[in-house]
Design an enzyme around this catalytic site. Structure first.
Site, PDB file in Angstrom:
ATOM      1  N   GLY A  12      44.302  -0.403  16.415  1.00 22.39           N
ATOM      2  CA  GLY A  12      44.336  -1.853  16.198  1.00 22.39           C
ATOM      3  C   GLY A  12      45.763  -2.353  16.110  1.00 22.39           C
ATOM      4  N   GLN A  16      46.571  -8.226  13.356  1.00 22.29           N
ATOM      5  CA  GLN A  16      47.503  -8.802  12.376  1.00 22.29           C
ATOM      6  C   GLN A  16      48.017  -7.771  11.373  1.00 22.29           C
ATOM      7  OE1 GLN A  16      46.195 -11.802   9.725  1.00 22.29           O
ATOM      8  NE2 GLN A  16      44.222 -10.849   9.295  1.00 22.29           N
ATOM      9  N   GLY A  18      48.322  -4.565  12.078  1.00 26.27           N
ATOM     10  CA  GLY A  18      49.210  -3.750  12.917  1.00 26.27           C
ATOM     11  C   GLY A  18      50.603  -4.357  12.995  1.00 26.27           C
ATOM     12  N   ARG A  93      36.140  -9.477   8.572  1.00 28.75           N
ATOM     13  CA  ARG A  93      35.067 -10.420   8.259  1.00 28.75           C
ATOM     14  C   ARG A  93      35.638 -11.833   8.261  1.00 28.75           C
ATOM     15  NH1 ARG A  93      34.018 -10.647   1.715  1.00 28.75           N
ATOM     16  NH2 ARG A  93      36.052  -9.873   1.081  1.00 28.75           N
ATOM     17  N   ASN A 106      31.413  -2.555  13.406  1.00 26.74           N
ATOM     18  CA  ASN A 106      32.590  -1.675  13.370  1.00 26.74           C
ATOM     19  C   ASN A 106      32.285  -0.191  13.312  1.00 26.74           C
ATOM     20  OD1 ASN A 106      34.332  -3.828  13.491  1.00 26.74           O
ATOM     21  ND2 ASN A 106      34.704  -3.919  11.284  1.00 26.74           N
ATOM     22  N   GLN A 113      36.506   7.983  17.285  1.00 26.98           N
ATOM     23  CA  GLN A 113      37.867   8.235  16.802  1.00 26.98           C
ATOM     24  C   GLN A 113      37.895   9.490  15.925  1.00 26.98           C
ATOM     25  OE1 GLN A 113      39.605   4.605  15.225  1.00 26.98           O
ATOM     26  NE2 GLN A 113      39.502   3.607  17.211  1.00 26.98           N
ATOM     27  N   VAL A 130      41.423   1.921   7.160  1.00 29.76           N
ATOM     28  CA  VAL A 130      41.651   0.578   6.629  1.00 29.76           C
ATOM     29  C   VAL A 130      40.553  -0.371   7.119  1.00 29.76           C
ATOM     30  CG1 VAL A 130      43.259  -1.383   6.643  1.00 29.76           C
ATOM     31  CG2 VAL A 130      44.154   0.950   6.507  1.00 29.76           C
ATOM     32  N   GLY A 131      40.111  -0.186   8.365  1.00 31.39           N
ATOM     33  CA  GLY A 131      39.104  -1.076   8.970  1.00 31.39           C
ATOM     34  C   GLY A 131      37.831  -1.104   8.130  1.00 31.39           C
ATOM     35  N   ASP A 160      43.291  -2.995  -3.644  1.00 30.33           N
ATOM     36  CA  ASP A 160      42.584  -3.401  -4.864  1.00 30.33           C
ATOM     37  C   ASP A 160      43.378  -2.962  -6.099  1.00 30.33           C
ATOM     38  OD1 ASP A 160      40.170  -4.142  -3.260  1.00 30.33           O
ATOM     39  OD2 ASP A 160      40.199  -2.002  -2.859  1.00 30.33           O
ATOM     40  N   HIS A 188      35.342  -0.273  -1.619  1.00 33.64           N
ATOM     41  CA  HIS A 188      36.222  -1.421  -1.340  1.00 33.64           C
ATOM     42  C   HIS A 188      35.325  -2.589  -0.941  1.00 33.64           C
ATOM     43  CE1 HIS A 188      39.437  -3.955   0.018  1.00 33.64           C
ATOM     44  NE2 HIS A 188      38.969  -3.970   1.255  1.00 33.64           N
TER      45      HIS A 188
END
Ligand SMILES: NC(=O)c1ccc[n+]([C@@H]2O[C@H](COP(=O)([O-])OP(=O)(O)OC[C@H]3O[C@@H](n4cnc5c(N)ncnc54)[C@H](O)[C@@H]3O)[C@@H](O)[C@H]2O)c1
Ligand SMILES: O=C(O)C[C@H](O)C(=O)O
Length: 329
Positions: A12, A16, A18, A93, A106, A113, A130-131, A160, A188
């Site tokens: 990715g 943003q 990235g 989201r 997702n 991957q 992270v996604g 968090d 998360h």
């Protein structure tokens, strides 16, 4: 002595996060000021040109540690020889959604991957997902990589953790550097549980210092747990710079260690500690040393904390069932 560069794969890369992340990796903030890096950028085909633009900007920074950039839309190429993989590429989201609503959109990204990591990454590979939904996406990637030790797959709850540090510092009129041993438990998501009962503010128990259970239940926990939604509401887009910052913190701590007398929060495969079913990727208090981490053991979980941890873990179990149903595990 010239050091061999560390291969860091970012998925990715044209998104943003990235854009906020790559420059910090290349400048040495991820791994250390003396560690050369080679970047591998993975994007979907239509976004390759944008990734190339970012790579041009990285070139234009003339970072002394940056030893090369490869851009590809093939996970098998992107994860070839990867030492550190940051799996960011996924849809964010939008207003009104919970992160779990992204599972169907997702989840499918993380199986191929994970397989590419399994087949091509370096033996010492470390993965941060992270996604969103990050914990369950990490579970999917891990399940697709049976030859990689399970503990190398982690999910990000450091954002968090950092959010909770600042909220607690504000409440207690202290600095974030005065706060130690805070924990994010669970997912998360809005069910996560930021725990201050074992935390310290300037060496004193944080919950006793605050001495305000109403604030804890009605302000602190919801503010931290729903901060992502509040940012989407305010910015019209999900958090990016703070997310990239947390990703840098997560990997930096994992590789370089936690300071003495403190711990951090990471989403990691459960070993059954604290009643979290084995295998779920759940956030725990961990110490890091020499590139490995350990769950902090022996913490007291009081009556306030137990049902909150259990609720978040229950949500993780339900997400696991949902992705099983989608054929992703
Ligand atoms: N865990 C956390 O604390 C946390 C914090 C913030 C954001 N996030 C999540 O991170 C993800 C990325 O957020 P963003 O704001 O950068 O989104 P973005 O839409 O700006 O960027 C996502 C990028 O991923 C790319 N992508 C999509 N599918 C891909 C694939 N199969 N392989 C490689 N790249 C792919 C897209 O082309 C896009 O460039 C979202 O899921 C978001 O919810 C997590
Ligand atoms: O809340 C989101 O959807 C983005 C991210 O997970 C965050 O916590 O900011």
């Amino acid at each position: 002595m010239t050091r061999t560069p560390v291969n860091v794969t970012v998925t990715g890369a044209a998104g943003q996060i990235g854009y906020a992340l790559l420059f910090r990796i290349a400048s040495g903030q991820l791994l250390g000021a003396d560690v050369p890096v080679r970047l591998r950028l993975l994007e979907i085909t239509p976004a390759l040109k944008a990734a190339e633009g970012t790579a041009m900007e990285l070139d234009d920074c003339a970072f002394p540690l940056l030893q090369g950039i490869d851009i590809t839309d093939d996970p098998n190429v992107a994860f070839d020889g990867t030492n550190v993989g940051l799996l960011v590429g996924a849809r964010p989201r939008t207003k009104g959604m919970e992160r779990g609503d992204l599972l169907e959109a997702n989840g499918g990204i993380f199986k191929p991957q994970g397989k590419a990591v399994n087949d091509h990454a370096a033996d010492d590979v470390k993965i941060l997902v992270v996604g969103n939904p990050a914990n369950t996406n990490a579970l999917i990637a891990r399940a697709a990589a049976p030859d990689v030790p399970a503990e190398r797959f982690t999910a990000m709850t450091r954002l968090d953790h950092n959010r909770a540090l600042t909220q607690l510092a504000k409440k207690t009129g202290s600095q974030v550097s005065d706060i130690k041993k805070l924990t994010i438990w669970g997912n998360h998501s809005a069910t996560q549980y930021p725990d201050i009962f074992n935390a310290e503010v300037a060496g004193k128990n944080a919950a006793e210092t605050v001495n305000d259970e109403k604030w804890l239940a009605e302000e602190f926990i919801p503010t931290v747990a729903k901060r992502g939604a509040a940012i989407i509401e305010a910015r019209g887009a999900s958090s990016a710079a703070s997310a990239a910052n947390a990703a840098v913190d997560h990997v930096h701590t994992w590789v370089n260690g936690t300071p003495a007398g403190d711990w951090t929060s990471m989403g990691i495969p459960s070993d059954g500690s604290y009643g979290v079913p084995e295998g779920l990727i759940s956030s725990f208090p961990v110490t890091c040393d020499g590139g490995t981490y350990k769950i902090v053991q022996g913490l007291e979980i009081n009556e306030f904390s137990r049902p909150r941890i259990d609720a978040s873990v229950q949500e993780l179990s339900e997400e696991r069932e949902a992705v099983r149903g989608l054929g992703l595990l």
